[in-house]
Structure formats: structure tokens, C-alpha cells
Motif scaffolding. Structure first.
Motif, mmCIF file in Angstrom:
data_model
loop_
_atom_site.group_PDB
_atom_site.id
_atom_site.type_symbol
_atom_site.label_atom_id
_atom_site.label_comp_id
_atom_site.label_asym_id
_atom_site.label_seq_id
_atom_site.Cartn_x
_atom_site.Cartn_y
_atom_site.Cartn_z
ATOM 1 N N ARG A 1 10.890 5.154 1.438
ATOM 2 C CA ARG A 1 10.513 4.323 -0.119
ATOM 3 C C ARG A 1 9.081 4.145 -0.338
ATOM 4 O O ARG A 1 8.995 4.934 -1.684
ATOM 5 C CB ARG A 1 11.430 3.445 -0.508
ATOM 6 N N ASN A 2 8.559 4.171 0.702
ATOM 7 C CA ASN A 2 7.125 4.097 1.126
ATOM 8 C C ASN A 2 6.238 5.282 0.523
ATOM 9 O O ASN A 2 5.557 5.614 -0.628
ATOM 10 C CB ASN A 2 6.604 3.396 2.368
ATOM 11 N N GLU A 3 6.689 6.588 0.539
ATOM 12 C CA GLU A 3 6.848 8.131 1.092
ATOM 13 C C GLU A 3 6.705 7.784 -1.078
ATOM 14 O O GLU A 3 6.047 8.899 -1.338
ATOM 15 C CB GLU A 3 7.497 8.782 1.546
ATOM 16 N N LEU A 4 8.233 8.197 -1.211
ATOM 17 C CA LEU A 4 8.742 8.330 -2.657
ATOM 18 C C LEU A 4 7.198 6.822 -3.216
ATOM 19 O O LEU A 4 6.610 7.775 -4.897
ATOM 20 C CB LEU A 4 9.648 7.889 -2.637
ATOM 21 N N ASP A 5 7.029 6.298 -3.142
ATOM 22 C CA ASP A 5 6.059 5.435 -4.345
ATOM 23 C C ASP A 5 5.079 5.837 -4.121
ATOM 24 O O ASP A 5 4.157 6.431 -5.256
ATOM 25 C CB ASP A 5 5.457 3.682 -3.415
ATOM 26 N N ALA A 6 4.133 6.594 -2.491
ATOM 27 C CA ALA A 6 3.037 7.724 -3.361
ATOM 28 C C ALA A 6 2.879 8.194 -3.695
ATOM 29 O O ALA A 6 1.322 8.474 -4.322
ATOM 30 C CB ALA A 6 2.865 7.555 -1.248
ATOM 31 N N MET A 7 4.185 9.586 -3.946
ATOM 32 C CA MET A 7 4.242 10.235 -3.860
ATOM 33 C C MET A 7 4.243 10.379 -6.215
ATOM 34 O O MET A 7 3.815 11.238 -7.290
ATOM 35 C CB MET A 7 5.133 10.792 -3.771
ATOM 36 N N MET A 8 5.134 8.607 -6.265
ATOM 37 C CA MET A 8 4.922 8.469 -7.371
ATOM 38 C C MET A 8 2.883 8.330 -8.480
ATOM 39 O O MET A 8 2.651 8.243 -9.088
ATOM 40 C CB MET A 8 5.474 7.402 -7.498
ATOM 41 N N LYS A 9 2.535 7.583 -7.264
ATOM 42 C CA LYS A 9 1.281 7.155 -7.404
ATOM 43 C C LYS A 9 0.890 8.610 -7.509
ATOM 44 O O LYS A 9 -0.783 8.348 -8.651
ATOM 45 C CB LYS A 9 0.746 5.755 -6.603
ATOM 46 N N ASN B 1 -6.823 3.302 -2.993
ATOM 47 C CA ASN B 1 -7.061 2.421 -2.115
ATOM 48 C C ASN B 1 -8.095 1.178 -2.416
ATOM 49 O O ASN B 1 -7.772 0.481 -1.686
ATOM 50 C CB ASN B 1 -7.099 3.163 -1.309
ATOM 51 N N ALA B 2 -9.084 1.847 -2.535
ATOM 52 C CA ALA B 2 -10.706 0.907 -3.248
ATOM 53 C C ALA B 2 -10.141 -0.405 -3.959
ATOM 54 O O ALA B 2 -10.485 -1.242 -3.898
ATOM 55 C CB ALA B 2 -11.547 2.222 -3.510
ATOM 56 N N ILE C 1 -7.239 13.850 -2.608
ATOM 57 C CA ILE C 1 -8.617 12.942 -1.783
ATOM 58 C C ILE C 1 -9.600 11.590 -2.483
ATOM 59 O O ILE C 1 -8.313 10.543 -2.411
ATOM 60 C CB ILE C 1 -9.318 13.738 -0.229
ATOM 61 N N ILE C 2 -9.663 12.184 -3.458
ATOM 62 C CA ILE C 2 -10.618 11.653 -4.250
ATOM 63 C C ILE C 2 -9.169 10.685 -5.413
ATOM 64 O O ILE C 2 -9.635 9.365 -5.104
ATOM 65 C CB ILE C 2 -11.227 12.186 -5.129
ATOM 66 N N GLY C 3 -8.271 10.752 -5.376
ATOM 67 C CA GLY C 3 -7.784 10.153 -6.197
ATOM 68 C C GLY C 3 -6.968 9.108 -5.315
ATOM 69 O O GLY C 3 -7.320 7.786 -5.956
ATOM 70 N N ASN C 4 -6.564 9.319 -4.265
ATOM 71 C CA ASN C 4 -5.633 7.723 -3.660
ATOM 72 C C ASN C 4 -7.445 7.530 -2.711
ATOM 73 O O ASN C 4 -6.449 6.018 -2.702
ATOM 74 C CB ASN C 4 -5.165 8.480 -1.999
ATOM 75 N N THR D 1 -2.823 -4.981 7.981
ATOM 76 C CA THR D 1 -2.423 -6.619 8.528
ATOM 77 C C THR D 1 -2.872 -7.634 7.147
ATOM 78 O O THR D 1 -2.663 -8.431 7.424
ATOM 79 C CB THR D 1 -3.763 -6.485 9.275
ATOM 80 N N LYS D 2 -3.394 -7.215 5.942
ATOM 81 C CA LYS D 2 -3.322 -7.907 4.680
ATOM 82 C C LYS D 2 -2.403 -7.302 4.028
ATOM 83 O O LYS D 2 -2.010 -8.257 2.704
ATOM 84 C CB LYS D 2 -4.535 -7.076 3.969
ATOM 85 N N GLY D 3 -1.179 -7.003 4.328
ATOM 86 C CA GLY D 3 -0.101 -6.548 3.230
ATOM 87 C C GLY D 3 -0.170 -6.255 2.464
ATOM 88 O O GLY D 3 0.851 -5.174 1.568
ATOM 89 N N LEU D 4 -1.400 -5.207 2.842
ATOM 90 C CA LEU D 4 -1.668 -3.870 1.389
ATOM 91 C C LEU D 4 -0.573 -2.925 1.727
ATOM 92 O O LEU D 4 -1.192 -1.854 3.019
ATOM 93 C CB LEU D 4 -3.085 -3.177 1.266
ATOM 94 N N ASN D 5 -0.579 -2.090 1.067
ATOM 95 C CA ASN D 5 0.822 -0.626 0.840
ATOM 96 C C ASN D 5 -0.497 0.319 0.872
ATOM 97 O O ASN D 5 -0.361 1.076 0.069
ATOM 98 C CB ASN D 5 1.842 -1.005 0.422
ATOM 99 N N ARG D 6 -1.388 0.805 2.232
ATOM 100 C CA ARG D 6 -2.095 1.669 2.009
ATOM 101 C C ARG D 6 -1.751 2.730 3.001
ATOM 102 O O ARG D 6 -2.447 3.920 2.527
ATOM 103 C CB ARG D 6 -3.215 1.209 2.061
ATOM 104 N N GLY D 7 -0.685 3.109 3.685
ATOM 105 C CA GLY D 7 -0.810 3.443 4.936
ATOM 106 C C GLY D 7 -0.278 4.830 4.454
ATOM 107 O O GLY D 7 -1.114 5.548 4.769
ATOM 108 N N TYR D 8 0.596 5.061 3.351
ATOM 109 C CA TYR D 8 0.547 6.310 2.870
ATOM 110 C C TYR D 8 -0.005 7.187 2.671
ATOM 111 O O TYR D 8 -0.002 7.939 2.234
ATOM 112 C CB TYR D 8 2.129 6.064 2.341
ATOM 113 N N GLY D 9 -1.046 5.834 1.311
ATOM 114 C CA GLY D 9 -2.184 7.107 0.677
ATOM 115 C C GLY D 9 -3.214 7.571 1.971
ATOM 116 O O GLY D 9 -3.770 8.677 1.101
ATOM 117 N N MET D 10 -3.192 6.816 2.416
ATOM 118 C CA MET D 10 -4.432 7.524 4.233
ATOM 119 C C MET D 10 -3.524 8.409 4.690
ATOM 120 O O MET D 10 -4.163 9.399 4.316
ATOM 121 C CB MET D 10 -4.390 6.217 4.939
ATOM 122 N N THR D 11 -2.188 8.692 4.786
ATOM 123 C CA THR D 11 -1.222 9.871 5.262
ATOM 124 C C THR D 11 -1.752 11.138 4.196
ATOM 125 O O THR D 11 -1.522 12.031 4.710
ATOM 126 C CB THR D 11 -0.261 9.298 5.437
#
Length: 537
Positions: A314-322, A435-436, A428-431, A485-495
């Protein structure tokens, strides 16, 4: 073009008929050899029995004692020889002199063949030798008088032609049976090959192997996880993507042959295997991951034989939707700008039509100042229209979120010639901006610094924020799980960013610490349009 081999049906017929032929040939040889031996032994017994019978006849004893056979004995031997298809009946004295013979001229001569000596020692036996009448099988029997003294011998011979004919008569039935069996075997092999061919949907073995290779290639190339389950709830197929996601969820064993309830307890397949056709877009937990699953039951000959499950993190799909949402927002902004531009053109056209030139001059000047204020900074750092338009859209959104954005850079980015490279930079710029923004949620003062530069055939992009930051040592786990570590779902944007950087042969550097924000620097080679190749800022 691939050369076609021998058809499968013909191969089956050739193999089965060859096997049957070989089996029948060996069996026939064994039976034939046994029958030939038995026939030969029977004829040998027949000759020996006849010789024994003659040796006990009073006429034979009288002839040997008198040294001469009378007419009655000659007539008797002739009748018995002809009636029993014997080659000869010879009565001889102890010197080996014949008293009877089929050829009268040879009476009184010595017995020929070289195998007669043992009979004069009182032995009875059979042998094969060549006499005056040709090759034959012979039986020898000693003759004794009333006192028990040996007075001569009897030899009865059967010609080898008769022997061979008898053997052939006994073997040809076996040969005939073998031929009939072979014919029946060929017919059976034809129908067997035909049935197998029909069972295999008229496909040749190379075609079946090719289809299996194609199926494996398709399963291996699909990014979604694919699992097939039979009616016993056992996993029979799991593609590499499925195994990879299961390993990320903590399941490292080989799942093939395992019960689905042991591997994925939350995935309830009972209803699906009992007749329910499909279940779409169901959220099911797999370990610490959430999967979006689609399940379909399949049938063969109107009977349920199993089910197929496809799933995606689901995280991958959420990142794609973003990412898709960003593109949609970009397109929506372009439509709004187009509509606004058309409205301005209508205003300008109306002023020209009414000859309100002073008002037109003031209106154009105000538009120019607004354009310089909104796009001047971007155009000073970016020549590529697509990336510039996308940046303009993102900056308008950041302005609405009350985020202060500063853009820096000495050398302007050129217009890029490769649409794929443009898409990578937008990704790259969008993600990185998303994340920022996520990292600064809840802060009173929000600031992002962007840097666009180029040097030595490479484009340089740098983004720094004053968000919560993270421990750089935790980056591998963040990229793997999608959670910081802060609970932010940012790993897939970075990936997604790192995949785009890798695809463009670029490099990156991340500097961050908890509470100190994040600074991401990216370098990537580029190709520019020929007409801009010599432009400088």
C-alpha cells in the motif's frame, strides 16, 4: 526461424512400437529357442525309443547271431523307416558291419560317421554326424543276446532337413503370434499417441516448454506479487515479487507447498475457494506491511481448482498516487493559467477595439510586473519549459502553505533534449519538495532553499529544509520500510527519487540530523539541444 522437429504423435508411435517390437522380439527368440530345443529333444527321444525297440526284437537278435538279415527284417525296417520319416535304420555287428541299410549296396560295409565306438562299449546315446546319407541326428542302442552278451548295435538316424522342418513348424506359430501382437501394439500405440496429443491440446513438447518459459518470464517481470493456491489451500506458485515482499514482512522460508494460512493468516481464502468469484482492492496485513490484494478463483471443466492472488504494498501505491496527484495538479494549474491568459487577451482585445491605448499601456505594464515577480526568478535559473512550469506550480502551492522558498544558482539549467530525463527531474523535484513539506508540518517558521546549477556536463540540484530531520544511519531501514523514526511516511518518496537518480546515472548525498533539517544534493549528466549547446548565461 526455428526448425520443427518430429511431431510428438509420431515420436510416441515410434517409441511405443519400437518398445513393443523389441519386447516381442526378445520374447519370441526365447520362446522359439525353447520350442526348437524341445522339438529337437522330442525327435531325439523318438529316435532313441525306436532304436531301443529294435534292439529288443528277436528278428534283430537272430540276424546278428546268424550274421545276416533275412527278407522279413529288411521289409520291417523299410516300413518303419518310411512311416516314421527316418533317414535310416542300421543294424550292425560288433565289427561295425551293416546288416541293414536303406541302400542295399552298402550292406556289408562298415558304419560311417566316426561316432559309433561308444555303442560297442554298451552305451546308448544320440549324436549328430555326417554319414553316407548326409548329416543326421543319430540314436545308438546296444543289442544283447539271451545270455546278456552284446552281439551288435542298432543305429537310427533322422535327417537334419526333417529336424529343421519340425523346428520351423513349431516356431512359425510363435512368429505368427508375434506379428499379430506387433500389429495390435502398433494400433494401440497410435490410439495412445492420439489420446495424449488430444490431452495436450494438440501442442508439441517444444511448444509446451516455450509456453512454460513464457509464463515464467511473465511472472518474473510483474512488479505485483502473484500467488496461486490449489483447492488444498497449498501455495503452488509465487513469483519473485511476492517472495520479496514476504521477506520484507519477515517470511524468509520457501512458501511453495506451504499452507496459505501458515504463510499469510490474515488472507482468508475459504470463501474464494468455495465458490466466490472475485475480491478486489481488499486491504490485508502481511506482517508489518499493508497489502492491497485482488483475489480471483479459477475453474477447469466447471470445477473450482484454485485461486490467484495479486497484491501490492500500500505504501508504494500511496507514493505513486502522490506522484500522479502532482502531475494532475501541474496539469490543472496549466489549464487555469491558460484560462487566465485567454481572459487577459480578451481584455487587451477590448482595449484595442475601443482605442483605449493609455489604459492598455498601464494594463500591459502591470501584467509585466506580475510576470516578472512570479516567473522571473524561475526563468533566471531554468530554460526548460516543462520543468519551469512544474516548478511554478509547486511554488504556488508552497506559497499557499506559507513556506518561504529561496532559489539560488549561478549557471542556468538548459532546455533538456530527452523527455525521459525531464520526467526523471520532475519526479526528483516533486518528491523532494513533498518530503520537505511533510518534514515541516506543525512548525511556525518554514523555509526551503533550492539550488539549480550546472557544471562539467552535469546538472546540480540541491534542496534544504528546516524540518525535523532524521538520523542518516537509519536511511537504509527507512528506504526498506517506508517509515522514518518520526513516523513520517517518506521512505517510498526517497526510494522513487533514488531509482530515478540511478536510472539517469546520477549520484546523491544526504546530510541530516534529528531536529536540524535535511539537505539533499543530486548530480546527474545531461544532454542539451544542439541550438543551445553553446549558450552561456
Amino acid at each position: 526461424m526455428k526448425k520443427k522437429g518430429m511431431p510428438f504423435m509420431f515420436q510416441m508411435m515410434l517409441f511405443t512400437s519400437g518398445l513393443i517390437c523389441l519386447t516381442l522380439l526378445v520374447t519370441g527368440l526365447l520362446i522359439g529357442y525353447n520350442q526348437a530345443s524341445e522339438t529337437k529333444e522330442a525327435l531325439s527321444d523318438k529316435a532313441a525309443l525306436s532304436a531301443s525297440h529294435f534292439a529288443r526284437m528277436p528278428l534283430v537278435m537272430d540276424a546278428l547271431e546268424n550274421g545276416e538279415a533275412d527278407e522279413t527284417l529288411h521289409t520291417l525296417t523299410t516300413e518303419i523307416r518310411e512311416n516314421n520319416h527316418l533317414q535310416y535304420i542300421v543294424i550292425m555287428d560288433m565289427e561295425g558291419i551293416r546288416l541293414t541299410h536303406p541302400v542295399p549296396d552298402r550292406i556289408g560295409e562298415n558304419f560311417a560317421g566316426g561316432d559309433v565306438d561308444d555303442v560297442f562299449e554298451g552305451k546308448h546315446y544320440t549324436s549328430e554326424a555326417v554319414g553316407t546319407l548326409g548329416p543326421s541326428m543319430r540314436a545308438f542302442e546296444p543289442v544283447y543276446n539271451q545270455a546278456g552278451t552284446q552281439i551288435g548295435a542298432v543305429s537310427i538316424g533322422i535327417t537334419t532337413e526333417v529336424l529343421h522342418q519340425a523346428v520351423w513348424d513349431s516356431v512359425k506359430v510363435t512368429i505368427l503370434g508375434t506379428m499379430v501382437s506387433l500389429g495390435l501394439g502398433l494400433i494401440g500405440s497410435y490410439f495412445l499417441a492420439r489420446r495424449l496429443k488430444k490431452t495436450l491440446f494438440d501442442l508439441e513438447p517444444p511448444e509446451i516448454a516455450h509456453m512454460i518459459e513464457e509464463r515464467e518470464a511473465m511472472l518474473n517481470s510483474v512488479s505485483e506479487g502473484v500467488i496461486a493456491i490449489n483447492t488444498d489451500h497449498e501455495i503452488i506458485i509465487a513469483n519473485p515479487s511476492a517472495k520479496g515482499m514476504m521477506e520484507r514482512a519477515g517470511c524468509y522460508r520457501d512458501v511453495i507447498g506451504q499452507q496459505i494460512v501458515d504463510v499469510w493468516p490474515e488472507l482468508n481464502m475459504g470463501n474464494l475457494l468455495n465458490g466466490q468469484k472475485t475480491v478486489y482492492d481488499k486491504v490485508v496485513h502481511l506482517g508489518n506491511l499493508e497489502m492491497i490484494t485482488n483475489s480471483v478463483s479459477f475453474e477447469v471443466d466447471k470445477g473450482h481448482v484454485g485461486a490467484l492472488v495479486t497484491f501490492r504494498d500500500r505504501n508504494e501505491l500511496d507514493a505513486m498516487m502522490k506522484k500522479l496527484s502532482g502531475v494532475e495538479s501541474y496539469a490543472h494549474t496549466l489549464r487555469m493559467q491558460t484560462h487566465e491568459f485567454m481572459n487577459k487577451l480578451h481584455i487587451i482585445g477590448a482595449m484595442v477595439h475601443t482605442e483605449s491605448y493609455e489604459e492598455l499601456t498601464e494594463y500591459v505594464d502591470s501584467l509585466s510586473k506580475i510576470y516578472q515577480r512570479e516567473t522571473g526568478i524561475i526563468s533566471a535559473h531554468m530554460d526548460d519549459a516543462a520543468i519551469a512550469g512544474y516548478l511554478l506550480t509547486k511554488l504556488e502551492r508552497l506559497e499557499q502553505l506559507q513556506i518561504d522558498v529561496e532559489i539560488q544558482g549561478e549557471n542556468k539549467w538548459p532546455s533538456l533534449s530527452d523527455p525521459i530525463m525531464v520526467d526523471r527531474w520532475i519526479t526528483i523535484i516533486g518528491n523532494s519538495l513533498e518530503n520537505a513539506v511533510d518534514a515541516m508540518v506543525g512548525q511556525e517558521e518554514k523555509k526551503i532553499t533550492l539550488l539549480f546549477d550546472r557544471k562539467d556536463g552535469q546538472l546540480l540540484y540541491e534542496i534544504c529544509d528546516n524540518g525535523v530531520g532524521f538520523d542518516v544511519e537509519e536511511l537504509p531501514s527507512i528506504l526498506e520500510t517506508g517509515y522514518s523514526t518520526k513516523g513520517l511516511n517518506r521512505g517510498y518518496g526517497m526510494t522513487i527519487m533514488l531509482r530515478a537518480i540511478k536510472a539517469g546515472n546520477g549520484s546523491y548525498h544526504i546530510q541530516s540530523d534529528i531536529g536540524a533539517g535535511v539537505c539533499l544534493q543530486i548530480k546527474m549528466p545531461y544532454e542539451q539541444h544542439e541550438e543551445e549547446g553553446n549558450n552561456t548565461r
